[in-house]
Write an enzyme that holds these catalytic residues in place. Structure first.
Site, short mmCIF file in Angstrom:
data_model
loop_
_atom_site.label_atom_id
_atom_site.label_comp_id
_atom_site.label_asym_id
_atom_site.label_seq_id
_atom_site.Cartn_x
_atom_site.Cartn_y
_atom_site.Cartn_z
N ILE A 14 0.83 -1.22 0.00
CA ILE A 14 0.00 0.00 0.00
C ILE A 14 0.85 1.26 0.00
O ILE A 14 0.35 2.37 -0.02
CB ILE A 14 -0.98 0.03 1.20
CG1 ILE A 14 -0.24 -0.23 2.52
CG2 ILE A 14 -2.11 -0.96 1.01
CD1 ILE A 14 -1.12 -0.08 3.76
N GLY A 15 2.17 1.09 0.03
CA GLY A 15 3.05 2.25 0.01
C GLY A 15 4.50 1.84 -0.18
O GLY A 15 4.90 0.75 0.21
N ASP A 16 5.27 2.75 -0.81
CA ASP A 16 6.68 2.45 -1.04
C ASP A 16 7.43 3.77 -0.97
O ASP A 16 7.03 4.73 -1.62
CB ASP A 16 6.84 1.83 -2.43
CG ASP A 16 8.02 0.88 -2.50
OD1 ASP A 16 8.78 0.84 -1.51
OD2 ASP A 16 8.18 0.19 -3.52
N GLY A 17 8.47 3.83 -0.15
CA GLY A 17 9.19 5.09 -0.01
C GLY A 17 10.66 4.86 0.28
O GLY A 17 11.16 3.73 0.20
N GLY A 18 11.34 5.95 0.65
CA GLY A 18 12.78 5.87 0.90
C GLY A 18 13.15 4.95 2.04
O GLY A 18 14.26 4.42 2.09
N GLY A 27 11.38 2.15 3.03
CA GLY A 27 10.97 0.76 2.87
C GLY A 27 9.57 0.65 2.27
O GLY A 27 8.99 1.63 1.84
N VAL A 60 5.50 -0.64 2.50
CA VAL A 60 4.42 -0.83 3.48
C VAL A 60 3.40 -1.82 2.92
O VAL A 60 2.97 -1.70 1.77
CB VAL A 60 3.71 0.50 3.80
CG1 VAL A 60 2.67 0.30 4.90
CG2 VAL A 60 4.71 1.57 4.20
N LYS A 119 5.58 -2.04 7.90
CA LYS A 119 6.64 -1.43 7.09
C LYS A 119 7.88 -2.31 7.17
O LYS A 119 8.40 -2.57 8.26
CB LYS A 119 6.97 -0.02 7.56
CG LYS A 119 8.01 0.66 6.66
CD LYS A 119 8.34 2.07 7.13
CE LYS A 119 7.30 3.08 6.75
NZ LYS A 119 7.39 3.50 5.33
N ASP A 134 11.05 14.24 6.60
CA ASP A 134 10.51 13.81 5.31
C ASP A 134 9.01 14.09 5.25
O ASP A 134 8.21 13.21 4.95
CB ASP A 134 10.81 12.33 5.06
CG ASP A 134 10.59 11.94 3.59
OD1 ASP A 134 10.56 12.86 2.73
OD2 ASP A 134 10.43 10.74 3.30
#
Length: 288
Positions: free
Chosen positions: A27-31, A33, A35, A49, A139
């Site tokens: 449901i999410g992807d960022g710097g 890691g 989610v 996460k 962030d």
């Protein structure tokens, strides 16, 4: 684990809950890691996460930071429910947010947008002023403001930059912000400060008022080159009304939108010393 229902959660439980970290559960992807949405055996939904392995060394430092972050509780912060450290795998378990991130602005009327502005300011104020040791987010961006079923905003990923830096010998600049939200002073020092968070929050206020993202094709042929530059140019020319999102603009909310635009502009001051504190930003937004 910090919360009673999750005390007995193991890596096996998390693998089962995320279906072995199946891609369809992302449901999410960022710097920091990726989610995953997870469903526990008792039916409760949580967000897991999975920290990027290269950035999650140092077991003792990791556990110490988790114990600190687990104590950070506020109505406008996403609750960290627990963690799992197994070899190189570092996993964080958060409360699950039904409406997800604020990115879909077209579905939000002005009252909901103002609620997001006030609530997220309240959460950041708590990180900066209400919790010891103070936490600089580093962030702040739209995808880190999540919404519950009542569209009450909660700030996510706070403390993660500090967690990563506690596990590394140096802090790389790649984790000190996201393009479009990074304050101008980072170019000189790369040091993260509360006033850097205030700048990034100013960008979020602009998004709520204009309905536009901070960077992208919208600004290719536009004076200013990005959202901040475009808005500041328009204000300088006395054309502030032209930047307000036509999808929500009407006679009833125009004054409030212009006030939030003014608050955003103060947050975006080039000189960090001229920016308000998050405490002051929250008070200003409450007065809109």
């Amino acid at each position: 684990m910090f919360e009673q229902p999750l005390r007995k959660l193991t890596l096996g439980n998390i693998l089962e809950a995320t279906n072995n970290f199946r891609e369809t559960n992302i449901i999410g992807d960022g710097g920091f890691g990726t989610v995953y949405k997870a469903t526990l055996r008792n039916g409760n939904k949580v967000a897991v996460k999975k920290l990027s392995q290269a950035k999650a060394q140092g077991d003792r430092e990791f556990v110490a930071e988790m114990e600190t972050l687990g104590k950070v509780k506020h109505q406008n912060l996403v609750s960290l429910l627990g963690y799992c450290s197994f070899g190189e795998e570092k996993l964080l378990v958060y409360q699950y947010m039904v409406n997800g991130r604020t990115g879909r602005l077209e579905v939000l009327d002005w009252n909901k947008r103002l609620k997001i502005a006030v609530g997220s300011a309240r959460g950041l104020k708590f990180l900066h002023h209400g919790f010891h040791p103070h936490i600089i987010h580093r962030d702040i961006k739209a995808s880190n403001i999540l919404l519950n079923e009542d569209f009450e905003p909660k700030v996510a990923d706070f403390g993660l930059a500090r967690l990563i830096s506690a596990c590394e010998t140096h802090v790389s600049t790649e984790i000190a912000g996201t393009l479009g939200y990074i304050p101008p002073e980072y170019g000189q020092s790369c040091r993260s400060t509360k006033k850097g968070d205030v700048y990034s929050f100013g960008v979020i206020l602009l998004e709520l008022v204009t309905g536009k993202e901070p960077t992208g094709p919208d600004f290719k042929e536009v004076e200013g080159g990005n959202l901040v530059g475009w808005v500041l140019q328009k204000r300088k020319k006395g054309e502030a009304v032209e930047v307000l999102d036509p999808a929500v603009l009407n006679a009833d909310c125009e004054g409030a939108m212009l006030k939030v635009l003014q608050i955003a502009s103060v947050c975006l001051a080039e000189n960090p010393a001229r920016r308000p504190t998050m405490e002051e930003v929250y008070k200003l937004l409450k007065g809109v």
